[in-house]
Scaffold this motif. Structure first.
Motif, PDB file in Angstrom:
ATOM      1  N   GLY A  27       1.084   1.413  -3.210  1.00  0.00           N
ATOM      2  CA  GLY A  27       1.820  -0.007  -3.330  1.00  0.00           C
ATOM      3  C   GLY A  27       3.295   0.133  -4.827  1.00  0.00           C
ATOM      4  O   GLY A  27       2.273   0.379  -5.289  1.00  0.00           O
ATOM      5  N   GLY A  29       5.091  -2.320  -6.092  1.00  0.00           N
ATOM      6  CA  GLY A  29       4.806  -4.193  -6.277  1.00  0.00           C
ATOM      7  C   GLY A  29       4.765  -4.105  -8.094  1.00  0.00           C
ATOM      8  O   GLY A  29       4.651  -2.406  -9.308  1.00  0.00           O
ATOM      9  N   VAL A  65       8.336 -15.309 -13.488  1.00  0.00           N
ATOM     10  CA  VAL A  65       7.892 -15.833 -15.051  1.00  0.00           C
ATOM     11  C   VAL A  65       6.025 -15.113 -15.712  1.00  0.00           C
ATOM     12  O   VAL A  65       5.632 -15.388 -13.978  1.00  0.00           O
ATOM     13  CB  VAL A  65       7.379 -17.861 -14.180  1.00  0.00           C
ATOM     14  N   CYS A 196       6.641   4.984   3.426  1.00  0.00           N
ATOM     15  CA  CYS A 196       5.417   5.092   3.561  1.00  0.00           C
ATOM     16  C   CYS A 196       4.332   4.540   3.021  1.00  0.00           C
ATOM     17  O   CYS A 196       3.282   3.657   1.908  1.00  0.00           O
ATOM     18  CB  CYS A 196       5.595   6.884   3.139  1.00  0.00           C
ATOM     19  N   GLY A 197       3.512   3.995   4.417  1.00  0.00           N
ATOM     20  CA  GLY A 197       1.952   2.789   3.887  1.00  0.00           C
ATOM     21  C   GLY A 197       1.209   4.023   4.021  1.00  0.00           C
ATOM     22  O   GLY A 197       0.641   4.751   5.545  1.00  0.00           O
ATOM     23  N   ALA A 198       0.480   3.321   3.564  1.00  0.00           N
ATOM     24  CA  ALA A 198      -1.572   4.199   3.270  1.00  0.00           C
ATOM     25  C   ALA A 198      -2.115   3.363   4.144  1.00  0.00           C
ATOM     26  O   ALA A 198      -1.861   1.894   5.101  1.00  0.00           O
ATOM     27  CB  ALA A 198      -1.991   3.618   2.024  1.00  0.00           C
ATOM     28  N   CYS A 232      -2.703  -1.444  -4.876  1.00  0.00           N
ATOM     29  CA  CYS A 232      -1.766  -2.452  -5.103  1.00  0.00           C
ATOM     30  C   CYS A 232      -0.962  -2.671  -4.167  1.00  0.00           C
ATOM     31  O   CYS A 232      -0.137  -3.178  -4.310  1.00  0.00           O
ATOM     32  CB  CYS A 232      -0.678  -1.337  -6.601  1.00  0.00           C
ATOM     33  N   ASP A 263       0.668  -7.894   3.907  1.00  0.00           N
ATOM     34  CA  ASP A 263      -0.438  -8.356   5.400  1.00  0.00           C
ATOM     35  C   ASP A 263      -1.885  -7.491   5.018  1.00  0.00           C
ATOM     36  O   ASP A 263      -2.379  -7.300   5.873  1.00  0.00           O
ATOM     37  CB  ASP A 263       0.395  -7.120   6.254  1.00  0.00           C
ATOM     38  N   GLY A 446      -4.392  -5.614  -9.264  1.00  0.00           N
ATOM     39  CA  GLY A 446      -2.867  -6.863  -8.337  1.00  0.00           C
ATOM     40  C   GLY A 446      -3.825  -7.821  -7.407  1.00  0.00           C
ATOM     41  O   GLY A 446      -4.971  -7.873  -7.648  1.00  0.00           O
ATOM     42  N   LEU A 465       1.848 -12.775 -11.962  1.00  0.00           N
ATOM     43  CA  LEU A 465       2.937 -11.443 -12.847  1.00  0.00           C
ATOM     44  C   LEU A 465       1.891 -11.034 -13.880  1.00  0.00           C
ATOM     45  O   LEU A 465       1.786  -9.461 -14.207  1.00  0.00           O
ATOM     46  CB  LEU A 465       4.105 -12.234 -12.976  1.00  0.00           C
TER      47      LEU A 465
END
Ligand SMILES: Cc1cc2nc3c(=O)[nH]c(=O)nc-3n(C[C@H](O)[C@H](O)[C@H](O)COP(=O)(O)OP(=O)(O)OC[C@H]3O[C@@H](n4cnc5c(N)ncnc54)[C@H](O)[C@@H]3O)c2cc1C
Length: 486
Positions: A27, A29, A65, A196-198, A232, A263, A446, A465
């Motif tokens: 991830g 992000g 924020v 590319c998704g784990a 993450c 998801d 996260g 954040l």
């Protein structure tokens, strides 16, 4: 996808490795980018897997924020005298009853350093303060009270200071927050694989996580992580099956506070490797009935015309009360002078010349709303709210007809929601089993984790954040420092 776990692949079933790295971050992000930057800076050859065409995730569609305190450059420039001690007192309350004390302490002790770290990456915060109650500054201003700092019962327990810091851009600024961080991930030298998704963890006989199985288009990749995998991949509000299984109360949400990719895949992957799921029932719900801040001088009532919360609290707290105290059936009652349009364009449930007529139009039990307003107005004349302790700044009688009931029911307006549960972790990022043991080779940060703030009713804006970027950094350092697996 099975909502319980995503079963791990046994190392014995891996015929060959397609890639090998020290650290694999799942991830790209807020948490993943910061984890990768710190891992590379600590000397680890780091790969970032991102399911979408580019990183950013929910962090990039957020308002931008971030919660900082203890004396940041902006707080000082705007004349606020905050301390780590007072910030810690507040954050402990905001993190909720089950708060992890290590996470609270580290987050507060290092808040100024974390602010400076992000500024060094290129994140821009202006030395300016916005007074009054708002969800966020609408222009490029920075500092504001973003939570319950000035609100009962928090203000009596920690000296208030504004700690919400919004990135120096107009409107929703999450993209501007993330852009320099994403660029830094590349600039420091992390390898990034987009689209590319784990999918699964790869686990050896001893239970150590030694890599992941990922999918890129039609290709399935076995990726070795010599030192560690860091999950993450965000929250799970977009996975209806998981929400129904773990957090049925959150099904009241009618707007997912996400980029559409929350998801839960990272959480399920971690659970499949033995990680404990913690706080899965909790979420942050947001029904933005202010600004205008005149609305705080109105009163929130349930279907029986009863008040149930101090209306000047942060939206996470008032919306939680709308759900759990008012059953998702609330109205904001204002008079003609207070009425204004919200950002979320709430509809009017009724407008009448008298409270008797309003009560009837809302089909409330006879006399109940009228009585509630009599009591409220009598106390508000003196600037008091002995029932719910709303700040005197917002206590004023409702006396200018016509009177409006603004629809705050879950059927009639937006209830946004994000999840606050996930993998159990140490503050330093190690994923824990049900017995509290560390899973060797597995880290998370996260919204993949039960993080800093565990309750929507105590949350303050910026705590996500702030949490994901700060604890992402710690997880990156921990994984980079782990002993390599052969
Ligand atoms: C409209 C909106 C406004 C918000 N405003 C604020 C705010 O102002 N302040 C605040 O603190 N919080 C805010 N939030 C909440 C905050 O944005 C999120 O909680 C936070 O960004 C989560 O960060 P993360 O790093 O955990 O996940 P993300 O930033 O979502 O990153 C996860 C990444 O993982 C990727 N991914 C997912 N599954 C996989 C997989 N299996 N393999 C590879 N990649 C995967 C995703 O595509 C994504 O890029 C807001 C949210 C929204 C939607």
């Amino acid at each position: 996808m099975n909502a319980a776990t995503t079963r791990a692949t046994a190392l014995a079933d891996v015929a060959a490795w397609d890639r090998e790295h020290d650290v694999v971050v799942v991830g790209h992000g807020g948490a993943g980018a910061c984890a990768a930057i710190e891992a590379v800076r600590a000397g680890a050859d780091t790969l970032v897997l991102e399911k979408q065409t580019r990183g950013g995730g929910s962090s990039a569609v957020s308002t931008g924020v971030v919660y900082f305190g203890g004396g940041t450059r902006v707080q000082k420039a705007c004349g606020f005298d905050d301390s780590v001690e007072e910030m810690t007192k507040f954050v402990r309350l905001a993190a909720g009853r089950e708060a992890d004390d290590d996470k609270v302490r580290l987050f507060c002790d290092n808040s100024v350093e974390h602010f400076d770290w992000l500024v060094d990456l290129g994140v821009d915060f202006k030395d300016s303060y916005v007074a009054g109650k708002t969800t966020h500054p609408f222009d490029d201003s920075c500092l504001f009270y973003s939570g319950n700092e000035l609100v009962h019962p928090f203000k009596e327990q920690a000296t208030p200071a504004p700690r919400g810091h919004k990135v120096a851009r107009e409107g929703e600024a999450g993209g501007y927050f993330m852009e320099p961080i994403l660029q830094a991930t590349e600039a420091v030298g992390a390898t990034i694989l987009n689209e590319c998704g784990a999918e699964r963890a790869i686990v050896d006989d001893a239970g150590r996580v030694v890599g992941v199985v990922a999918r890129q288009g039609d290709s399935v990749l076995n990726i070795k992580a010599r030192r560690g995998v860091i999950l993450c991949a965000g929250g799970f509000i977009d996975n209806k099956e998981m929400v129904a299984k773990h957090a049925t109360d959150l099904l009241i949400a009618n707007w997912n506070c996400s980029d559409g990719f929350d998801d839960g895949s990272g959480i399920l992957l971690g659970a499949g490797a033995g990680g404990e799921l913690r706080n899965m029932h909790e979420g942050l719900a947001l029904n933005a009935y202010y600004p205008p801040d005149g609305h705080l001088k109105g009163i929130l009532v349930d279907r029986n015309g009863q008040r149930f919360i101090n209306e000047d609290a942060y939206l996470g707290r008032t919306t939680d009360a709308m759900i759990f105290k008012a059953g998702g059936h609330a109205y904001l009652i204002v008079d003609d002078e207070l009425f204004g349009q919200t950002q979320a364009f709430h509809k009017l449930a009724a407008v009448e010349e008298t409270f008797e007529e309003l009560e009837k139009a809302l089909e409330m039990p006879e006399g109940e709303l009228v009585h509630t307003i009599e009591v409220y107005n009598r106390n508000a004349e003196r600037g008091e709210d002995p029932l719910h302790n709303k700040s005197p700044d917002y206590c004023r009688p409702l006396s200018a007809p016509p009177y409006a009931a603004i629809d705050c029911t879950s059927a009639g307006c937006i209830y946004g929601m994000l999840t606050l549960g996930g993998l159990a972790t140490r503050a330093s990022g190690e994923v824990l089993t049900q017995d509290g043991d560390e899973i060797s080779g597995l880290y998370a940060a996260g919204r993949n984790t039960a993080g800093l703030c565990l309750e929507g009713r105590t949350y303050a804006s910026g705590m996500s954040l702030g949490d994901v970027t700060f604890f992402g950094r710690l997880a990156g350092r921990s994984a980079a420092a782990a002993a390599p697996w052969e």
